[in-house]
Design a protein around this motif. Structure first.
Motif, PDB file in Angstrom:
ATOM      1  N   ALA A 158     -33.234  46.484  32.055  1.00 60.34           N
ATOM      2  CA  ALA A 158     -33.088  45.345  31.363  1.00 60.34           C
ATOM      3  C   ALA A 158     -32.288  45.700  30.142  1.00 60.34           C
ATOM      4  O   ALA A 158     -31.209  45.213  29.816  1.00 60.34           O
ATOM      5  N   LEU A 159     -32.935  46.504  29.349  1.00 56.84           N
ATOM      6  CA  LEU A 159     -32.120  46.684  28.048  1.00 56.84           C
ATOM      7  C   LEU A 159     -31.035  47.706  28.183  1.00 56.84           C
ATOM      8  O   LEU A 159     -30.089  47.245  27.268  1.00 56.84           O
ATOM      9  N   ALA A 160     -30.943  48.503  29.023  1.00 53.53           N
ATOM     10  CA  ALA A 160     -29.867  49.078  29.320  1.00 53.53           C
ATOM     11  C   ALA A 160     -28.559  48.475  29.770  1.00 53.53           C
ATOM     12  O   ALA A 160     -27.520  48.232  29.226  1.00 53.53           O
ATOM     13  N   VAL A 161     -28.766  47.373  30.596  1.00 58.47           N
ATOM     14  CA  VAL A 161     -27.810  46.431  30.988  1.00 58.47           C
ATOM     15  C   VAL A 161     -27.449  45.481  30.088  1.00 58.47           C
ATOM     16  O   VAL A 161     -26.161  45.251  30.119  1.00 58.47           O
ATOM     17  N   ILE A 162     -28.383  45.257  29.260  1.00 63.12           N
ATOM     18  CA  ILE A 162     -28.078  44.270  28.161  1.00 63.12           C
ATOM     19  C   ILE A 162     -27.142  45.010  27.274  1.00 63.12           C
ATOM     20  O   ILE A 162     -25.936  44.621  26.508  1.00 63.12           O
ATOM     21  N   GLY A 163     -27.431  46.192  26.977  1.00 64.94           N
ATOM     22  CA  GLY A 163     -26.706  47.053  26.120  1.00 64.94           C
ATOM     23  C   GLY A 163     -25.246  47.413  26.642  1.00 64.94           C
ATOM     24  O   GLY A 163     -24.216  47.326  25.604  1.00 64.94           O
ATOM     25  N   ILE A 164     -25.029  47.860  27.808  1.00 62.10           N
ATOM     26  CA  ILE A 164     -23.900  47.790  28.401  1.00 62.10           C
ATOM     27  C   ILE A 164     -22.896  46.941  28.400  1.00 62.10           C
ATOM     28  O   ILE A 164     -21.550  47.052  28.013  1.00 62.10           O
ATOM     29  N   LEU A 177     -23.412  37.535  33.116  1.00 61.89           N
ATOM     30  CA  LEU A 177     -24.615  38.597  33.561  1.00 61.89           C
ATOM     31  C   LEU A 177     -25.463  38.831  32.583  1.00 61.89           C
ATOM     32  O   LEU A 177     -26.356  38.852  32.652  1.00 61.89           O
ATOM     33  N   THR A 178     -25.118  38.823  31.319  1.00 58.01           N
ATOM     34  CA  THR A 178     -25.985  39.215  30.150  1.00 58.01           C
ATOM     35  C   THR A 178     -26.601  38.029  29.795  1.00 58.01           C
ATOM     36  O   THR A 178     -28.096  38.117  29.775  1.00 58.01           O
ATOM     37  N   ILE A 222     -33.912  36.342  32.611  1.00 61.18           N
ATOM     38  CA  ILE A 222     -34.934  37.030  33.466  1.00 61.18           C
ATOM     39  C   ILE A 222     -35.888  37.789  32.463  1.00 61.18           C
ATOM     40  O   ILE A 222     -36.975  38.068  32.665  1.00 61.18           O
ATOM     41  N   MET A 223     -35.542  38.739  31.547  1.00 68.03           N
ATOM     42  CA  MET A 223     -36.024  39.563  30.667  1.00 68.03           C
ATOM     43  C   MET A 223     -37.146  38.491  29.888  1.00 68.03           C
ATOM     44  O   MET A 223     -38.330  39.006  29.617  1.00 68.03           O
ATOM     45  N   PHE A 224     -36.760  37.460  29.414  1.00 72.34           N
ATOM     46  CA  PHE A 224     -37.752  36.446  28.702  1.00 72.34           C
ATOM     47  C   PHE A 224     -38.807  36.166  29.547  1.00 72.34           C
ATOM     48  O   PHE A 224     -40.079  36.179  29.249  1.00 72.34           O
ATOM     49  N   ILE A 225     -38.485  35.741  30.793  1.00 79.31           N
ATOM     50  CA  ILE A 225     -39.585  35.238  31.670  1.00 79.31           C
ATOM     51  C   ILE A 225     -40.459  36.471  32.258  1.00 79.31           C
ATOM     52  O   ILE A 225     -41.663  36.214  32.341  1.00 79.31           O
TER      53      ILE A 225
END
Length: 176
Positions: free
Chosen positions: A98-104, A142-143, A149-152
């Protein structure tokens, strides 16, 4: 709603299925964009189209996006298995993805916003090729979904970890 381990695990499974749908939509979007990239509809021909796509980082984003979709499908499947097996350690590994997707996505959104603010694409005719808006809106969408999703996920995985440790459910890592 009861606070049993099974209820929390089912909530986590629902979250993992939402993440799988997100991963499939990411993969599908970037595969579609790959097909669009090779069917250039500009009047100037394919060389002009390839110059535009490379100059705007759209080709790079499509290639990374396809890889991101495949990796996200894998991690969503691992998350489903973690909630089915009552394994909180494997569930928390999903956070890396999740952190990698948000970073990209944040990187490419930032680059495209800086390019837009500098009128970097002033020579491109928006009637001919409006891919900037599509990529920017897809990246923001998408972000935002990944952040939701990450918060939940934090709420569900915290409760899941607590319930597993409290009930001492045997996992694959135990010495039974």
């Amino acid at each position: 709603m009861s606070n049993s381990l099974r209820t929390v695990a089912n909530c986590g499974l629902f979250l993992a299925i939402l993440d799988l749908i997100h991963a499939l939509s990411t993969f599908g979007f970037y595969c579609y964009e790959l097909i669009i990239h090779y069917r250039c509809h500009w009047n100037h021909g394919i060389r002009w189209c390839q110059y535009y796509l490379n100059d705007t980082n759209h080709s790079l984003r499509v290639n990374i996006g396809i890889g991101e979709g495949v990796v996200c499908i894998f991690f969503a499947s691992v998350l489903i298995a973690a909630f089915c097996r009552y394994n909180p350690w494997v569930a928390w590994l999903w956070l890396i993805k999740a952190l990698a997707v948000i970073g990209i996505n944040a990187y490419f959104i930032g680059v495209w916003m800086v390019q837009r603010s500098r009128y970097y694409h002033s020579l491109w005719n928006p009637k001919n090729y409006n891919q900037d808006e599509i990529f920017l809106m897809a990246g923001i969408g998408l972000t935002a979904i990944e952040l939701l999703i990450m918060f939940i996920f934090f709420c569900v995985s915290g409760a899941f970890t607590y319930k597993v440790k409290r009930q001492q459910v045997p996992t694959m890592e135990s010495d039974i």
